[in-house]
Design a protein around this motif. Structure first.
Motif, PDB file in Angstrom:
ATOM      1  N   HIS A  78       9.317  32.479 -10.960  1.00 40.66           N
ATOM      2  CA  HIS A  78       8.663  31.997  -9.754  1.00 40.66           C
ATOM      3  C   HIS A  78       9.691  31.737  -8.656  1.00 40.66           C
ATOM      4  N   ARG A 106      10.451  29.316  -5.304  1.00 38.69           N
ATOM      5  CA  ARG A 106      10.110  28.058  -4.656  1.00 38.69           C
ATOM      6  C   ARG A 106      10.013  28.290  -3.152  1.00 38.69           C
ATOM      7  N   LEU A 107       8.820  28.093  -2.604  1.00 39.73           N
ATOM      8  CA  LEU A 107       8.604  28.269  -1.164  1.00 39.73           C
ATOM      9  C   LEU A 107       8.943  27.007  -0.387  1.00 39.73           C
ATOM     10  N   PHE A 140       6.528  23.269  -3.974  1.00 42.48           N
ATOM     11  CA  PHE A 140       5.518  24.321  -4.200  1.00 42.48           C
ATOM     12  C   PHE A 140       6.183  25.660  -4.487  1.00 42.48           C
ATOM     13  N   SER A 141       5.679  26.355  -5.542  1.00 40.87           N
ATOM     14  CA  SER A 141       6.237  27.649  -5.946  1.00 40.87           C
ATOM     15  C   SER A 141       5.105  28.629  -6.237  1.00 40.87           C
ATOM     16  N   LEU A 142       5.428  29.915  -6.111  1.00 42.30           N
ATOM     17  CA  LEU A 142       4.537  31.001  -6.520  1.00 42.30           C
ATOM     18  C   LEU A 142       5.263  31.864  -7.544  1.00 42.30           C
ATOM     19  N   GLY A 143       4.530  32.296  -8.588  1.00 40.61           N
ATOM     20  CA  GLY A 143       5.188  33.086  -9.623  1.00 40.61           C
ATOM     21  C   GLY A 143       4.244  34.022 -10.328  1.00 40.61           C
ATOM     22  N   THR A 144       4.800  34.763 -11.284  1.00 40.30           N
ATOM     23  CA  THR A 144       4.026  35.704 -12.072  1.00 40.30           C
ATOM     24  C   THR A 144       4.660  35.833 -13.451  1.00 40.30           C
ATOM     25  N   GLY A 203      -0.742  35.440 -12.391  1.00 38.68           N
ATOM     26  CA  GLY A 203      -0.081  34.908 -11.216  1.00 38.68           C
ATOM     27  C   GLY A 203      -0.229  33.402 -11.271  1.00 38.68           C
ATOM     28  N   ARG A 204       0.657  32.688 -10.580  1.00 34.96           N
ATOM     29  CA  ARG A 204       0.642  31.242 -10.752  1.00 34.96           C
ATOM     30  C   ARG A 204       1.107  30.544  -9.483  1.00 34.96           C
ATOM     31  N   ALA A 205       0.410  29.490  -9.120  1.00 29.89           N
ATOM     32  CA  ALA A 205       0.830  28.574  -8.065  1.00 29.89           C
ATOM     33  C   ALA A 205       1.233  27.270  -8.748  1.00 29.89           C
ATOM     34  N   LYS A 206       2.424  26.785  -8.451  1.00 26.99           N
ATOM     35  CA  LYS A 206       2.969  25.613  -9.136  1.00 26.99           C
ATOM     36  C   LYS A 206       3.270  24.509  -8.138  1.00 26.99           C
TER      37      LYS A 206
END
Length: 213
Positions: A148, A150-151, A155-159, A184-187
């Protein structure tokens, strides 16, 4: 002579705050997609565990199919040929996860799940009752790799991508349940979000995520 650092300098870098903790609880809604019997399905999961020094995560998860799928299990001879069948299963899994790479911006990890659960078939007899086969115990192994980005601080977006492999089951059931797993994942890191709000930092700031910070 002792020198006292300014209060701001004494604060740990928020981008690595969580990694500096000895251990912390981890709670995750784990929604995974897969292909079963040539059907796209979603597995709904809930994971609870502990993270150790930002590198190792262990815990337990509970998973079940969001919707049933057609099965290739043979139809009992006493049922009419027009009977519709559905495959159902659910399981509990212990997992271990290791962080291979961790920077201010990126994380790459590998995970192994070992699970045990129950599988059964439902039979929808035309103009008749809904029947159910005896439950079968299933054992599952699922290795995967995920990453993932980190934006923001919190908050992070990953797969991720993996493979689900049944073990100690019949060959036909193994063919039905094995297959690729992808998601896909939003963390949201609640710890980092709390620190952001507590120290009145900008919510959508990139500070601490760039190499020049």
């Amino acid at each position: 002579m002792l020198l006292a650092l300014p209060a701001a300098a004494q604060r740990p870098d928020y981008a690595t705050d969580s990694a500096q903790l000895h251990r912390r609880p981890v709670f995750q809604l784990d929604v995974r997609n897969s292909i079963l019997n040539r059907n796209f399905v979603t597995l709904l999961g809930l994971k609870l565990g502990v993270e150790w020094r930002g590198r190792i995560r262990t815990g337990l998860g509970v998973y079940f199919l969001s919707s049933p799928i057609p099965t290739r299990q043979p139809l009992p001879i006493e049922l009419p040929p027009a009977t519709r069948t559905e495959l159902r299963f659910r399981y509990v899994a212990g997992y271990g996860e290791y962080v291979l790479l961790r920077t201010r911006r990126w994380e790459l990890n590998t995970q192994l799940q070992l699970g045990v659960g129950k599988s059964y078939t439902r039979y929808f007899v035309p103009a008749g009752p809904v029947l159910r086969s005896p439950k079968q115990v299933i054992w599952l192994a699922e290795p995967s790799v995920a990453g993932h980005m980190r934006l923001f601080r919190w908050f992070s977006l990953g797969t991720g991508l993996g493979w689900r492999q049944p073990i100690f089951v019949s060959e036909l059931l193994q063919q039905e349940l094995n297959g690729p797993v992808f998601y896909g994942r939003a963390k949201i890191s609640l710890g980092d979000l709390y620190k952001t709000l507590r120290f009145k930092r900008r919510l959508f700031s990139q500070h601490g995520l760039r190499a020049d910070n």
